[in-house]
Write an enzyme that holds these catalytic residues in place. Sequence first.
Site, PDB file in Angstrom:
ATOM      1  N   GLU A  11       0.807  -1.214   0.000  1.00  0.00           N
ATOM      2  CA  GLU A  11       0.000   0.000   0.000  1.00  0.00           C
ATOM      3  C   GLU A  11       0.837   1.260   0.000  1.00  0.00           C
ATOM      4  O   GLU A  11       0.303   2.354   0.097  1.00  0.00           O
ATOM      5  CB  GLU A  11      -0.975  -0.005   1.183  1.00  0.00           C
ATOM      6  CG  GLU A  11      -0.359  -0.440   2.489  1.00  0.00           C
ATOM      7  CD  GLU A  11      -1.196  -0.012   3.687  1.00  0.00           C
ATOM      8  OE1 GLU A  11      -2.302   0.509   3.498  1.00  0.00           O
ATOM      9  OE2 GLU A  11      -0.713  -0.186   4.802  1.00  0.00           O
ATOM     10  N   ILE A  14       8.239   3.310  -0.678  1.00  0.00           N
ATOM     11  CA  ILE A  14       9.216   3.763   0.307  1.00  0.00           C
ATOM     12  C   ILE A  14      10.370   4.456  -0.417  1.00  0.00           C
ATOM     13  O   ILE A  14      10.962   3.874  -1.336  1.00  0.00           O
ATOM     14  CB  ILE A  14       9.796   2.565   1.108  1.00  0.00           C
ATOM     15  CG1 ILE A  14       8.694   1.621   1.597  1.00  0.00           C
ATOM     16  CG2 ILE A  14      10.698   3.051   2.232  1.00  0.00           C
ATOM     17  CD1 ILE A  14       8.042   1.983   2.877  1.00  0.00           C
ATOM     18  N   ASP A 123      -0.359  -7.289  10.755  1.00  0.00           N
ATOM     19  CA  ASP A 123       0.254  -7.893   9.561  1.00  0.00           C
ATOM     20  C   ASP A 123       1.641  -8.431   9.913  1.00  0.00           C
ATOM     21  O   ASP A 123       2.643  -8.004   9.342  1.00  0.00           O
ATOM     22  CB  ASP A 123       0.336  -6.856   8.433  1.00  0.00           C
ATOM     23  CG  ASP A 123       0.743  -7.480   7.106  1.00  0.00           C
ATOM     24  OD1 ASP A 123       0.543  -8.706   6.935  1.00  0.00           O
ATOM     25  OD2 ASP A 123       1.270  -6.762   6.238  1.00  0.00           O
TER      26      ASP A 123
END
Lengths: 209, 331
Positions: A11, A14, A123
Site C-alpha cells: 500500500e 518507500i 500484519d
Amino acid sequence: MRLEKWAMGAESTIFKTEQWGYPIVLKWRPQKPYLLKDIDELLKKTRTNRECKMLTHARALGVSTPTVHWTDLENYTIAMDFIEGRQLKQLASTLPESRLREICFEFGQSVARMHRGNVVHGDPTTSNVLIDTKSRLWMVDFGLAEWNATTEMKGVDLHLIRRALETTHWDQQEVMLTATLEGYVNLLGSEAEPALSRMDVIRERGRYH
Amino acid sequence: MPLTCLGIEGTAHSFGAGVVSDQGKVLSNVWDMLSPQEGGIHPREASRHHSDKGPDIIAKALTEAGIGPHDITLIAFSRGPGLGPCLRATATMARSLALKLEVPLVGVNHCVAHIEIGCLESGFKDPVTVYVSGGNTQVIAFAGNRFRTFGETLDIAIGNMLDVFGRTMGMRFPAGPAIEQEAMKGHRYYSLPYSVKGMDVSYSGMLTAARRLQTEHIPLPDLCFSIQETAFGMLAEVAERAIAHTKKGEVLLTGGVARNRRLGEILAGVAARHNARFHTVTPPLAGDQGAMIAWTGILQYTAGDRLSVAESYVLPKWRTDEQDITWRNLS
C-alpha cells in the site's frame, strides 16, 4: 533533497533520503485509481494516522520501531528512521538454525509485548521484521495495527504469524513457529494461553479448514 | 499414446463434464447448475441434482467433443473439497465409468483445478491467484512444491456473502450477477465495515451491516454498489499484499465470482501498479466445470499420479496446500 525509490510495498512506496545528514525513509501511500475514491482516501488517512501513532506507542511497550520524524497527513507520508538491515523473510534461509531460533524467539517476545499492552500488529509477516547490521530486531509496518485488542484479535495476529511461516518458510516453519511461540509464552507466561488457543480455533473456522 | 480425459466436476451446486486433450484443447465443457426457486443450496438436493442430471451431461459432453465412450483414455473427478453428498454422487459416476471403460482414474483438487485451467488459458507459469467463488475466497501462490494459501476469508466466502445478501433482497441464487447489474446503476457510497487482517479478509461484518442498511430504505443500486466496492477493495488489498510479499509477476483471477467485471477491473489495476501481467478466466471457465478437472487430471496423470477405485474416497475438507504438486518444477 535526493529521493531514492527504495521499496514498493502493498500500500505504499518507500523512498530513502537524508535529513540533517542522517538517512531516513519516507513512506508514502499513493492514490490507487482502481479503488473507489471514498474508500481509498479513508484507508490512506486512517492508516497513515494509525501507523504514525502506533510506531511510537509500540516503542513505549518495549518493541523496537523506527523513530517517526514527521508526518504529512495531507500527502499521506511518514518520515522515519532508516533501518540498515534486511527483512527476516530474506534472511531466514541464510541463517544457522540456532541463530534463526534466537531471532524468532525475540520476534515472539516483541509480539507478546504488544499483546500485553493490548495492541495487535495486524500484519505480522516476516517481511515486516527487520534485522539490522548490529543484529537488532525491529518491527515495521503498523498500518493495520489496532488498540484495545481482544483475545480474538490477538488470536488472529498469531494465526497470521503461523500462516506467514507456512507459506513463506515452508521448509523451516516448524523451527520458526516453535521458537516464535516459545518467545511469546516466555514473556507472557500463563497470560499467553487464551490467545494461543484462539489461534487454533480461528484456523478451523475457515471454510474448508 | 495421446490422452483424452473426461473430467467430472460436482463439488457443490454445479455438475459438469468436460473433455480435454493432452494438448490442452477443450473439446467440450457441459454443465448444469442447481438454482432453487427460493433459498440457497441444500447439499442433499444438490447431490440429487447431480445424480439425476449427471449421466445426460456426461453423454452430451462426449457428443459435443465428437467422441465415443471408448475414445476416453482417462477419467478425472473432483475429489474435494466440497459438500460430502455431492462429492460422493460425482465420485460414484467417475468410478463406474473408469471400471466399465477400463481406464485409469485420478482424483483432482477442485481449487487446484481452478488455478490450472486459468494457467492453461493465460499461459501463466507462476501467478498469484485470486480464487473467488460461492464457497472459496483464497489468495494462492506456488511455493515449495505446493499451492500455498497466503490469504483467505476468516469466515464466509465472498460469493456466499453476495448470495446471502441477495436472498435478503429476494434475488435468486446465485445473486452475484443481479447485484452486479444493480451496482452499475448505483453511485452513492455508503460506508461498510472494511475488514482486512494481514492477507486475510472477513465478510460477515459487512454482510450484517449491509442487511441493516437495507432496512433503512437505502436505494438498492447504491447498496449493491457499496457492497461491491467494499468487498472488492478488500480483495484488491490482500492480493496486493501477496504480490508485494511474493514478488511474482503474474496475477490470475479465477472462480465463479471472476465473472464480475468490476472485480476484474480493480485487480487489473492492482497488477498494473506492480508491473504484473493480469488475466481473468473467460466466463465458460470461471465457474465450476469439468474441463478444469479434465485438464488437471491430465497434468497429474502425466506426472505419474494414479488413484485406485478402492482408495478413491472423497476428501470434503481437502485443503489447497495439502497436495504435492508433482507436475510443476518451479521451486
